[in-house]
Design a protein around this motif. Structure first.
Motif, PDB file in Angstrom:
ATOM      1  N   GLU A  65       1.018  -1.127  -0.114  1.00  0.00           N
ATOM      2  CA  GLU A  65      -0.005  -0.009  -0.028  1.00  0.00           C
ATOM      3  C   GLU A  65       0.904   1.490   0.074  1.00  0.00           C
ATOM      4  OE1 GLU A  65      -3.991  -1.082   2.611  1.00  0.00           O
ATOM      5  OE2 GLU A  65      -1.967  -1.553   3.585  1.00  0.00           O
ATOM      6  N   LEU A  66       1.882   1.081   0.710  1.00  0.00           N
ATOM      7  CA  LEU A  66       2.771   2.465   0.872  1.00  0.00           C
ATOM      8  C   LEU A  66       3.594   2.590  -0.450  1.00  0.00           C
ATOM      9  CD1 LEU A  66       3.885   4.686   2.490  1.00  0.00           C
ATOM     10  CD2 LEU A  66       5.554   3.328   3.650  1.00  0.00           C
ATOM     11  N   PHE A  67       4.214   1.421  -1.005  1.00  0.00           N
ATOM     12  CA  PHE A  67       4.997   1.891  -2.135  1.00  0.00           C
ATOM     13  C   PHE A  67       4.014   2.253  -3.341  1.00  0.00           C
ATOM     14  CE2 PHE A  67       5.161  -2.879  -2.985  1.00  0.00           C
ATOM     15  CZ  PHE A  67       4.678  -2.835  -4.145  1.00  0.00           C
ATOM     16  N   ALA A  68       2.878   1.691  -3.316  1.00  0.00           N
ATOM     17  CA  ALA A  68       2.001   2.376  -4.340  1.00  0.00           C
ATOM     18  C   ALA A  68       1.251   3.669  -4.227  1.00  0.00           C
ATOM     19  CB  ALA A  68       0.672   1.386  -4.357  1.00  0.00           C
ATOM     20  N   ALA A  69       1.306   4.041  -2.939  1.00  0.00           N
ATOM     21  CA  ALA A  69       0.802   5.442  -2.707  1.00  0.00           C
ATOM     22  C   ALA A  69       1.908   6.280  -2.974  1.00  0.00           C
ATOM     23  CB  ALA A  69       0.591   5.545  -1.144  1.00  0.00           C
ATOM     24  N   LEU A  70       3.205   5.957  -2.722  1.00  0.00           N
ATOM     25  CA  LEU A  70       4.325   6.790  -3.151  1.00  0.00           C
ATOM     26  C   LEU A  70       4.577   6.725  -4.810  1.00  0.00           C
ATOM     27  CD1 LEU A  70       6.713   5.828  -0.271  1.00  0.00           C
ATOM     28  CD2 LEU A  70       5.636   8.128  -0.643  1.00  0.00           C
ATOM     29  N   GLY A  71       4.160   5.778  -5.489  1.00  0.00           N
ATOM     30  CA  GLY A  71       4.514   5.692  -6.960  1.00  0.00           C
ATOM     31  C   GLY A  71       6.043   5.154  -6.905  1.00  0.00           C
ATOM     32  N   TRP A  72       6.420   4.350  -6.088  1.00  0.00           N
ATOM     33  CA  TRP A  72       7.710   3.678  -6.082  1.00  0.00           C
ATOM     34  C   TRP A  72       7.635   2.310  -6.281  1.00  0.00           C
ATOM     35  CZ3 TRP A  72       9.980   6.140  -0.888  1.00  0.00           C
ATOM     36  CH2 TRP A  72      10.301   7.534  -1.069  1.00  0.00           C
ATOM     37  N   THR A  73       8.910   1.584  -6.359  1.00  0.00           N
ATOM     38  CA  THR A  73       9.026   0.135  -6.556  1.00  0.00           C
ATOM     39  C   THR A  73       9.103  -0.392  -5.040  1.00  0.00           C
ATOM     40  OG1 THR A  73      11.244   0.291  -6.792  1.00  0.00           O
ATOM     41  CG2 THR A  73      10.213   0.185  -8.860  1.00  0.00           C
ATOM     42  N   GLN A  74       8.757  -1.688  -4.958  1.00  0.00           N
ATOM     43  CA  GLN A  74       8.918  -2.384  -3.547  1.00  0.00           C
ATOM     44  C   GLN A  74      10.269  -2.275  -3.115  1.00  0.00           C
ATOM     45  OE1 GLN A  74      10.408  -5.547  -3.000  1.00  0.00           O
ATOM     46  NE2 GLN A  74       9.841  -5.346  -0.868  1.00  0.00           N
ATOM     47  N   THR A  75      11.186  -2.353  -3.959  1.00  0.00           N
ATOM     48  CA  THR A  75      12.615  -2.732  -3.948  1.00  0.00           C
ATOM     49  C   THR A  75      12.947  -1.139  -3.220  1.00  0.00           C
ATOM     50  OG1 THR A  75      13.009  -4.174  -5.658  1.00  0.00           O
ATOM     51  CG2 THR A  75      15.033  -3.005  -4.851  1.00  0.00           C
ATOM     52  N   ARG A  76      12.910   0.007  -3.689  1.00  0.00           N
ATOM     53  CA  ARG A  76      13.111   1.210  -3.237  1.00  0.00           C
ATOM     54  C   ARG A  76      12.683   1.320  -1.707  1.00  0.00           C
ATOM     55  NH1 ARG A  76      11.604   7.078  -5.976  1.00  0.00           N
ATOM     56  NH2 ARG A  76      12.850   8.320  -4.680  1.00  0.00           N
ATOM     57  N   LEU A  77      11.432   1.041  -1.666  1.00  0.00           N
ATOM     58  CA  LEU A  77      10.924   1.247  -0.300  1.00  0.00           C
ATOM     59  C   LEU A  77      11.458   0.205   0.732  1.00  0.00           C
ATOM     60  CD1 LEU A  77       8.982   2.615   1.889  1.00  0.00           C
ATOM     61  CD2 LEU A  77       7.213   0.795   1.055  1.00  0.00           C
ATOM     62  N   SER A  78      11.890  -0.922   0.140  1.00  0.00           N
ATOM     63  CA  SER A  78      12.224  -1.708   1.019  1.00  0.00           C
ATOM     64  C   SER A  78      13.883  -1.514   1.579  1.00  0.00           C
ATOM     65  CB  SER A  78      12.431  -3.243   0.306  1.00  0.00           C
ATOM     66  OG  SER A  78      13.042  -4.146   1.313  1.00  0.00           O
ATOM     67  N   ASN A  79      14.549  -1.008   0.460  1.00  0.00           N
ATOM     68  CA  ASN A  79      15.826  -0.593   0.647  1.00  0.00           C
ATOM     69  C   ASN A  79      15.804   0.597   1.799  1.00  0.00           C
ATOM     70  OD1 ASN A  79      17.256  -2.249  -0.903  1.00  0.00           O
ATOM     71  ND2 ASN A  79      17.212  -1.001  -2.536  1.00  0.00           N
ATOM     72  N   ILE A 121       7.307  10.171   2.195  1.00  0.00           N
ATOM     73  CA  ILE A 121       7.075   9.087   2.929  1.00  0.00           C
ATOM     74  C   ILE A 121       5.999   9.262   4.105  1.00  0.00           C
ATOM     75  CG2 ILE A 121       7.930   7.489   4.727  1.00  0.00           C
ATOM     76  CD1 ILE A 121      10.524   7.238   2.762  1.00  0.00           C
ATOM     77  N   VAL A 122       6.229  10.529   4.854  1.00  0.00           N
ATOM     78  CA  VAL A 122       5.394  10.940   5.916  1.00  0.00           C
ATOM     79  C   VAL A 122       3.985  11.360   5.442  1.00  0.00           C
ATOM     80  CG1 VAL A 122       5.114  12.564   7.845  1.00  0.00           C
ATOM     81  CG2 VAL A 122       7.544  11.632   7.419  1.00  0.00           C
ATOM     82  N   ARG A 123       3.878  12.005   4.324  1.00  0.00           N
ATOM     83  CA  ARG A 123       2.732  12.337   3.815  1.00  0.00           C
ATOM     84  C   ARG A 123       1.837  11.192   3.531  1.00  0.00           C
ATOM     85  NH1 ARG A 123       5.507  16.856   1.487  1.00  0.00           N
ATOM     86  NH2 ARG A 123       6.011  15.688  -0.425  1.00  0.00           N
ATOM     87  N   ALA A 124       2.720  10.122   2.961  1.00  0.00           N
ATOM     88  CA  ALA A 124       1.715   9.003   2.496  1.00  0.00           C
ATOM     89  C   ALA A 124       1.239   8.026   3.667  1.00  0.00           C
ATOM     90  CB  ALA A 124       2.763   8.028   1.661  1.00  0.00           C
ATOM     91  N   LEU A 125       2.191   8.033   4.532  1.00  0.00           N
ATOM     92  CA  LEU A 125       1.904   7.266   5.809  1.00  0.00           C
ATOM     93  C   LEU A 125       0.605   7.895   6.416  1.00  0.00           C
ATOM     94  CD1 LEU A 125       5.388   6.498   7.313  1.00  0.00           C
ATOM     95  CD2 LEU A 125       3.602   5.045   6.550  1.00  0.00           C
ATOM     96  N   ASN A 126       0.568   9.170   6.454  1.00  0.00           N
ATOM     97  CA  ASN A 126      -0.584  10.105   7.137  1.00  0.00           C
ATOM     98  C   ASN A 126      -1.796   9.786   6.179  1.00  0.00           C
ATOM     99  OD1 ASN A 126       0.148  11.412   9.785  1.00  0.00           O
ATOM    100  ND2 ASN A 126       1.741  12.182   8.261  1.00  0.00           N
TER     101      ASN A 126
END
Length: 75
Positions: free
Chosen positions: A17-31, A47-52
């Motif tokens: 959900e978070l990497f989709a909200a950010l428009g990033w890849t899973q690998t990027r967020l995982s790193n 990241i903070v905006r997406a989490l909120n």
């Protein structure tokens, strides 16, 4: 050190959900979560905006705690 994974987990937000909200890849967020890469200030804010948006209640300092002052670290 960051608390992305911890805060995401406490809020019940899946990594997907978070990497989709950010428009990033899973690998990027995982790193970022694992500390293998350090996000810049713009990415930290994203990241903070997406989490909120996804239901967490957190600030930049919650997710990316400031380093301890040198005096406290030495004690």
């Amino acid at each position: 050190m960051n608390r992305i994974k911890e805060i995401r987990g406490q809020a019940g937000i899946r990594q997907r959900e978070l990497f989709a909200a950010l428009g990033w890849t899973q690998t990027r967020l995982s790193n970022y979560e694992a500390g293998r890469r350090v996000p810049g200030l713009a990415e930290c804010r994203e990241i903070v905006r997406a989490l909120n948006r996804l239901g967490a209640t957190c600030s930049l300092d919650d997710v990316f705690p400031p380093d301890l002052p040198m005096e406290a670290a030495a004690a």
